[in-house]
Design an enzyme around this catalytic site. Structure first.
Site, PDB file in Angstrom:
ATOM      1  N   ASP A 158      29.392 -37.970  20.056  1.00 39.35           N
ATOM      2  CA  ASP A 158      28.794 -38.214  21.709  1.00 39.35           C
ATOM      3  C   ASP A 158      28.878 -37.462  22.662  1.00 39.35           C
ATOM      4  OD1 ASP A 158      26.227 -40.392  22.540  1.00 39.35           O
ATOM      5  OD2 ASP A 158      27.821 -41.367  23.541  1.00 39.35           O
ATOM      6  N   THR A 159      27.568 -37.124  23.856  1.00 35.69           N
ATOM      7  CA  THR A 159      27.977 -36.552  25.117  1.00 35.69           C
ATOM      8  C   THR A 159      27.098 -37.724  25.798  1.00 35.69           C
ATOM      9  OG1 THR A 159      25.622 -35.426  24.992  1.00 35.69           O
ATOM     10  CG2 THR A 159      27.721 -34.485  23.789  1.00 35.69           C
TER      11      THR A 159
END
Length: 125
Positions: free
Chosen positions: A74-75
């Site tokens: 996830d960013t």
């Protein structure tokens, strides 16, 4: 145009077989993550050092990139500062990882809007 021989009895089987050959390894990796019954313990303290960090127990170890073949990733983007990621987190069936952009780690001004030139170091490797 000379066509290759069919890989099955019809066009549908042909493309299914080719797709399975090309994506089979990725499907196996996805299944291994989906079947993982426990994850390693999430770190209590996260490093703010630039780049990737691997967490083994309470130890934060700088690494070039996650070493496992499959990760959940996830960013985070600070949209008021631009379209580029500033943080990332990843977990595998063995370890947790974090990534911090060099600009966030150095506390520099961020991207200054859309006219900032994007450098490879600004992106998650």
């Amino acid at each position: 145009i000379p066509l290759p021989p069919l890989q099955g009895k019809d066009v549908d089987q042909h493309f299914r077989k080719i797709a399975k050959e090309q994506s089979g390894r990725y499907l196996e990796l996805a299944h291994s993550l989906a079947e993982c019954s426990t994850l390693s313990k999430m770190p209590k303290n996260w490093s703010l050092a630039a780049g990737w960090t691997k967490y083994e127990g309470d130890e934060a170890i700088p690494v070039d990139y996650p070493s496992e073949d499959a990760i959940i990733f996830d960013t985070e983007v600070l949209v008021t500062e631009g379209p580029l990621p500033i943080l990332a987190a990843a977990v595998s069936n063995k370890s947790w990882y974090s990534w911090v952009s060099s600009r966030l780690a150095s506390k520099e001004d961020f991207y200054g809007g859309l006219d900032y030139p994007v450098l490879p170091s600004d992106l998650v490797p």
